[in-house]
Design an enzyme around this catalytic site. Structure first.
Site, PDB file in Angstrom:
ATOM      1  CB  SER A  52      -8.144   1.090   5.660  1.00 47.31           C
ATOM      2  OG  SER A  52      -8.888   2.281   5.685  1.00 47.31           O
ATOM      3  CE  LYS A  66      -3.902   1.976   2.640  1.00 44.92           C
ATOM      4  NZ  LYS A  66      -4.698   1.832   3.889  1.00 44.92           N
ATOM      5  CB  SER A  80      -7.935   4.046   2.910  1.00 47.77           C
ATOM      6  OG  SER A  80      -7.065   3.345   3.784  1.00 47.77           O
TER       7      SER A  80
HETATM    8  N1  GLN Z   1     -12.755   4.399   6.397  1.00 44.79           N
HETATM    9  C1  GLN Z   1     -12.192   4.869   7.619  1.00 44.79           C
HETATM   10  C2  GLN Z   1     -11.808   6.314   7.493  1.00 44.79           C
HETATM   11  O1  GLN Z   1     -12.097   6.867   6.503  1.00 44.79           O
HETATM   12  C3  GLN Z   1     -11.001   4.039   8.002  1.00 44.79           C
HETATM   13  C4  GLN Z   1      -9.790   4.386   7.252  1.00 44.79           C
HETATM   14  C5  GLN Z   1      -8.620   3.536   7.600  1.00 44.79           C
HETATM   15  O2  GLN Z   1      -8.740   2.506   8.263  1.00 44.79           O
HETATM   16  N2  GLN Z   1      -7.469   3.983   7.190  1.00 44.79           N
HETATM   17  O3  GLN Z   1     -11.235   6.895   8.358  1.00 44.79           O
END
Ligand code: GLN
Length: 502
Positions: free
Chosen positions: A180, A81, A156
């Site tokens: 994410s 990532k 994400s």
């Molecule tokens: N979707 C969540 C957010 O927008 C989690 C993001 C993540 O785990 N990096 O914060």
């Protein structure tokens, strides 16, 4: 063998490499070919490091030929990532503000991956600074869900999940601040694990919310996640929150679970993480999976976590607060983008222009929210209260784990939605993580594995365990995977539509 190499699990590919049935160069090339064939449509990768990956592969092949003792995953390619820093490979965190930045060092987990001889295929797409649930907040375009290219791959870490689901990589690294790794896993039919907070080094992750961030494996099987988790995990003196104890035996737990016997294991169903807001098909798959666990000998009990209803609210104060501080370093002076206004370019105006143009709307939204929540006069009411709620959620977990060895829920309330569907509604986007966020707030580990389809789209099942008991995730996850695959006659991803290749 080369056409099939991309279909193998990492464990099976590792066996084939050890047995001399293929080489790492051949396997790496097969994945690079697959990326060339399908990534135009999927867009999982922001950067493909073909030459470097092949050089690593050749080196591993040579060392193997020389009889060297190699890591179990040596020669198996991996995608990383883009929020994880990689020496010599561009790292953007999905943001324009880091365009062109090439890190001078490796994250600890990348160092371990390199030392073990895994060729790095490239860097995967993500929501900017890991803020989002669909990868649509990337500054570099959407990633598409391989099950349906008009749909989101989750976020994400949508790039890592899509790469693994599209057979572009057998392994990937994700990061999970609020879901994410797990939510992209759920919507793409892949396995994803958020380890116990502090059990995988955060050194070299571009921080979003330091008290919540954790890197972990993204794979197609539970065993593969265990193998990768053992490789990247364990103490690191460069991370002040790193746990000193060794990891539990994760691979062993996965192998034990794969027998499908869960006699004596108490599985707690979280009452608050089901019902309203969950898609009927998601709930149906969840209950079918509970039946399988019961048939495997597990005892199913219901547990209540009454404060989970405040988890999302607490998260959206704590996370932006920490992010507003962490993102202050992107000032146009140190990394990547620098925008110099024509008139009167003072340092302050350069910073303002760089941040104004370099950050996307979602990132700005959270910086403003976090700065506000931390400001004098509001700190106690917002950040302080959220931290108290966090303690209550940790206590809910403690009480629930007194009644059960693991807790379970659907990973995400819905299957993959259409690209664009929730982009203009931040609150609807935030709701994707209702079931995953509590684990981050408490620091406990969580695993998501595919447990069926609804209307042709993958559904995810979440297993949670107490801190430092990540082995339980693998035992229960592998057992459920074995039982499900018996029903399906193979992995769920075998049912995914063929992608058009070019
Ligand atoms: N979707 C969540 C957010 O927008 C989690 C993001 C993540 O785990 N990096 O914060």
């Amino acid at each position: 063998m080369s056409a099939d190499l991309t279909r193998l699990s990492a464990a099976a590919l590792a066996d084939a490499l050890a047995a001399g049935e293929t080489s790492s160069v051949e396997a790496t090339q097969a994945h690079l070919d697959r990326i060339a064939a399908v990534d135009g449509a999927v867009h999982a990768f922001l950067h493909v490091s073909a030459d470097e990956a092949l050089a690593t592969a050749a080196d591993v092949d040579a060392r193997r030929a020389a009889g060297e003792d190699l890591h179990a995953l040596a020669g198996v390619p991996i995608a990383v990532k883009d929020v994880v820093v990689t020496k010599g490979l561009p790292t953007t965190a999905g943001s324009k503000i880091l365009e062109g930045w090439v890190p001078p060092y490796d994250a600890t987990l990348v160092e371990r991956i390199r030392a073990a001889g895994l060729p790095i295929l490239g860097k995967t797409n993500m929501d900017e600074f890991a803020m989002g649930s669909s990868t649509e907040h990337s500054a570099y375009g959407n990633t598409h869900n391989p099950w349906d290219l008009d749909r989101i791959p989750g976020g994400s870490g949508g790039g890592s999940a899509a790469a693994v689901a599209a057979f572009e990589a057998p392994l990937a690294i994700g990061t999970d601040t609020g879901g994410s790794i797990r939510q992209p896993g759920a919507v793409t039919g892949t396995v994803g694990v958020k380890p116990t907070y502090g059990s995988v080094s955060r050194y070299g992750l571009i921080a979003m919310a330091s008290s919540l961030d954790q890197a972990g494996p993204v794979t197609r099987t539970v065993l593969d996640s265990a193998l990768l988790h053992e490789l990247i995990g364990g103490h690191d003196p460069l991370d002040s929150t790193s746990i000193a104890d060794p990891l539990p035996s994760l691979v062993e737990a996965a192998r034990e679970g794969a027998t499908g016997d869960l006699t004596g294991v108490r599985v707690g169903v979280i009452r608050e993480l089901q019902g309203e807001g969950y898609q009927p098909g998601v709930l149906a798959r969840f209950h079918e999976s509970l039946d399988l666990l019961r048939a495997a000998g597990a005892e199913i009990v219901e547990v209540s976590c009454p404060h989970f209803e405040y988890a999302l609210g607490a998260y959206y104060l704590i996370m932006p607060s920490e992010a507003s501080s962490n993102l202050a370093k992107f000032d146009g002076m140190r990394f990547g983008l620098r925008v110099v206004p024509d008139d009167n370019p003072t340092a302050e105006r350069v910073m303002a222009a760089t941040r104004g143009q370099g950050f996307g709307d979602e990132v700005k939204r959270r910086i403003i929210l976090g700065t506000y929540a931390l400001s004098a006069g509001y700190y106690d009411a917002y950040y302080g209260s959220a931290q108290k709620v966090r303690t209550l959620i940790q206590r809910d977990f403690d009480a629930a784990f007194a009644q059960a060895d693991v807790l379970v829920s659907p990973t995400a309330p819905t299957t993959a939605f259409k690209l664009g569907e929730k982009l203009d509604d931040p609150l609807a986007m935030y709701l994707n993580d209702v079931a995953t966020i509590p684990a981050n707030l408490a620091g406990v580990p969580g695993l998501s594995l595919p447990n069926g389809l609804d209307d042709g789209l993958p559904v995810g099942f979440q297993v949670l365990a107490p801190a430092k008991a990540d082995d339980r995730l693998y035992r229960v996850g592998a057992a459920l995977e074995t039982l499900l695959e018996k029903e399906w006659g193979g992995p769920l991803l075998a049912q995914a539509p063929e992608l058009e290749t070019r």
